[in-house]
Design an enzyme around this catalytic site. Sequence first.
Site, short mmCIF file in Angstrom:
data_model
loop_
_atom_site.label_atom_id
_atom_site.label_comp_id
_atom_site.label_asym_id
_atom_site.label_seq_id
_atom_site.Cartn_x
_atom_site.Cartn_y
_atom_site.Cartn_z
N ARG A 1 -8.72 0.03 4.62
CA ARG A 1 -7.81 0.95 3.81
C ARG A 1 -6.60 0.41 3.61
NH1 ARG A 1 -7.00 6.52 7.02
NH2 ARG A 1 -5.52 6.47 5.02
N CYS B 1 -4.24 12.74 12.89
CA CYS B 1 -4.93 11.80 12.56
C CYS B 1 -4.97 11.07 13.89
CB CYS B 1 -4.70 10.93 11.56
SG CYS B 1 -3.06 10.11 11.94
N ILE C 1 8.35 6.67 16.78
CA ILE C 1 7.91 7.47 15.73
C ILE C 1 6.73 8.14 15.89
CG2 ILE C 1 7.36 6.98 13.28
CD1 ILE C 1 10.33 6.20 14.07
N ASP D 1 4.48 0.35 12.25
CA ASP D 1 3.40 -0.10 11.74
C ASP D 1 3.21 -1.41 11.94
OD1 ASP D 1 3.48 1.62 8.49
OD2 ASP D 1 3.18 2.39 10.33
N LYS E 1 0.73 -1.24 -0.08
CA LYS E 1 0.11 0.13 0.03
C LYS E 1 0.90 1.17 0.04
CE LYS E 1 -1.58 1.57 3.97
NZ LYS E 1 -1.17 3.04 4.34
N ASN E 2 1.98 1.29 0.85
CA ASN E 2 2.73 2.54 1.05
C ASN E 2 3.65 2.71 -0.11
OD1 ASN E 2 1.16 2.99 3.22
ND2 ASN E 2 2.66 2.46 4.77
N ARG F 1 1.03 14.65 12.74
CA ARG F 1 1.47 14.51 11.29
C ARG F 1 1.56 15.79 10.58
NH1 ARG F 1 -0.53 9.41 9.98
NH2 ARG F 1 1.13 9.36 8.46
N PRO F 2 2.65 16.69 11.17
CA PRO F 2 2.87 17.75 10.40
C PRO F 2 3.61 17.41 9.03
CG PRO F 2 4.51 17.62 11.97
CD PRO F 2 3.50 16.35 12.34
N MET F 3 3.93 18.59 8.28
CA MET F 3 4.48 18.61 6.89
C MET F 3 5.89 19.41 7.01
SD MET F 3 1.63 17.98 3.93
CE MET F 3 2.86 18.20 2.89
N ASP F 4 6.23 20.11 8.05
CA ASP F 4 7.31 20.97 7.85
C ASP F 4 8.64 20.26 7.20
OD1 ASP F 4 9.31 20.24 10.79
OD2 ASP F 4 7.33 19.35 10.38
N LEU F 5 8.95 19.15 7.11
CA LEU F 5 10.05 18.56 6.52
C LEU F 5 9.84 18.52 5.20
CD1 LEU F 5 10.82 15.57 8.93
CD2 LEU F 5 11.99 17.77 8.78
C1 EPZ Z 1 4.70 6.93 6.16
O1 EPZ Z 1 4.02 7.99 6.81
C2 EPZ Z 1 3.48 5.65 6.00
N1 EPZ Z 1 2.76 6.05 5.42
C3 EPZ Z 1 3.19 5.22 7.84
O2 EPZ Z 1 2.07 4.36 7.44
C4 EPZ Z 1 4.37 4.89 8.46
O3 EPZ Z 1 4.01 4.67 9.76
C5 EPZ Z 1 5.19 5.98 8.60
O4 EPZ Z 1 5.67 6.25 7.06
C6 EPZ Z 1 6.47 5.71 9.16
O5 EPZ Z 1 7.28 4.58 8.82
C7 EPZ Z 1 2.68 6.02 3.83
O6 EPZ Z 1 3.85 5.68 3.26
C8 EPZ Z 1 1.29 6.16 3.08
P1 EPZ Z 1 6.86 9.93 8.13
P2 EPZ Z 1 4.53 9.35 6.88
O7 EPZ Z 1 6.70 11.43 7.59
O8 EPZ Z 1 5.63 9.56 5.34
C9 EPZ Z 1 7.10 13.36 11.59
C10 EPZ Z 1 0.35 2.97 7.75
O9 EPZ Z 1 -0.14 2.56 8.82
N2 EPZ Z 1 7.06 14.34 10.55
O10 EPZ Z 1 8.15 9.27 8.24
O11 EPZ Z 1 3.74 10.31 7.16
C11 EPZ Z 1 5.80 12.54 11.97
O12 EPZ Z 1 4.81 13.40 12.56
C12 EPZ Z 1 1.05 4.50 7.68
O13 EPZ Z 1 0.34 2.34 6.69
C13 EPZ Z 1 7.60 15.57 10.93
O14 EPZ Z 1 7.60 15.83 12.15
O15 EPZ Z 1 5.60 9.24 7.97
C14 EPZ Z 1 6.24 11.37 12.35
O16 EPZ Z 1 6.16 11.38 14.03
C15 EPZ Z 1 0.79 4.94 9.30
N3 EPZ Z 1 7.32 16.49 10.06
C16 EPZ Z 1 7.43 10.80 11.99
O17 EPZ Z 1 7.95 12.27 11.43
C17 EPZ Z 1 7.21 15.92 8.66
O18 EPZ Z 1 7.22 16.88 7.76
C18 EPZ Z 1 7.41 9.80 10.83
O19 EPZ Z 1 6.81 10.40 9.80
C19 EPZ Z 1 6.81 14.76 8.40
C20 EPZ Z 1 6.97 13.72 9.25
#
Ligand code: EPZ
Length: 422
Positions: A401, A118, A331, A309, A22-23, A123-127
Amino acid sequence: MDSIVVTGNGPLSGEIAIAGAKNACLALMPATLLTEEPLILTGAPRLSDIKTMTVLLESLGADAASLQDGQVLAMSSHDLKSTRADYDIVRKMRASNLVLGPLLAREGHAEVSLPGGCAIGARPMDLHQDGLEALGAEIELRDGYLHAKAANGLRGAQIALRFPSVGATENIVMAATLAKGTTVLDNAAREPEIVDLVRCLRAMGAQIEGEGTSRIEIQGVDRLGGATHRVVTDRIELGTYMLAPAIAGGEVECLGGTLDLVQSFVDKLVETGVEVEETARGLKVRRAPGARVQAVDVETAVFPGFPTDLQAQMMALLTTAEGVSQLHETIFENRFMHAPELTRMGAEIDVQGGTATVTGVARLKGAPVMATDLRASVSLILAGLAAEGETVVNRVYHLDRGYEQVVRKLRGVGAQVERVKG
Ligand code: EPZ
């Protein structure tokens, strides 16, 4: 809302085919926005999240056809009619934000809603934003949307991520494929889904090195072409089904699974006393009925560490282990919502901040429980496999999902599971 009814039914035996990831698929699909030529994905999973991404791409003007019962996705984006990812789609599926990088690279602007929080965290997007700004984009947050533009196109940059975010790595790499010049991304995510995305982008003509390591280097090119790409096996579905015989006893072969996708998880599973064997067709898992597994400590980490996950699913196993296990979730800030539900089944779990202490009990007892997020929902089903009596898991739309045909797959190995229309 449908529910799933599980009745503990003794040891399992047989085989389960593991679907495409999926991911990986949710990152591969937006790559169609980077080219006018067709992008064909094979081995795609049949999931509601994939349908949601299809709707989003079509709202942007892409064609996205689902063929062969959903296992092939044929996409092309000749003329885009919009660069806006609406809140009502993004709030349901955070991965919708993966259209941001491709739209910026292709069209020079994009309006993508912030996903909002969620169940498992803020789940911020700053990075994502910092990385795309380093590539020359101007991004402003307004009325809940990231308004991004790069009027003069994107240009290569040196970027170092504060945290190896999967999504930020995906957005930055996709945008950089069409930037002018070289981009070096340090502290990049190393997940197999990143490797799969880069392999597909390379087949489309992108010049990228270093996938799977912390340093990815991209040489921008003027245009990308189409490709046909097979989606990598879903390592989270793989780990989930490996836990079924571990919890219920018996022997199950997970077809398509390979050790490299789940090495840290398998190391922990073997530490509990479960046997894992790599076969020509996948991974075979065996646990002698009656022999209780041993408690182990687990700490989630970015790949190649223990996957967050699979934390909920591993907790389900450890609730019946001999001894006390500590699960440390590093995480996400709120990923133990399955704990109170497992407690309703007789589990003994003490959650303090990011650590859950699980004292194993000999047998769980079936009960009505509530699914709160995708991975929590399947951990409750796994717990039900070993519980005495009937477990009713409500709100299983979460399940749809990320797990295709979960009832069929589990019944195929002898589990007593059924879906009840609600
Ligand atoms: C991906 O989410 C996966 N989703 C998630 O799977 C998975 O848990 C996660 O990676 C970690 O492995 C998809 O690939 C669609 P991250 P993503 O950005 O990309 C913080 C599932 O169950 N962060 O690596 O959103 C964030 O808050 C889902 O299939 C920032 O602070 O994960 C989190 O604490 C759930 N700023 C950590 O990093 C940002 O800009 C990991 O997030 C982005 C993330």
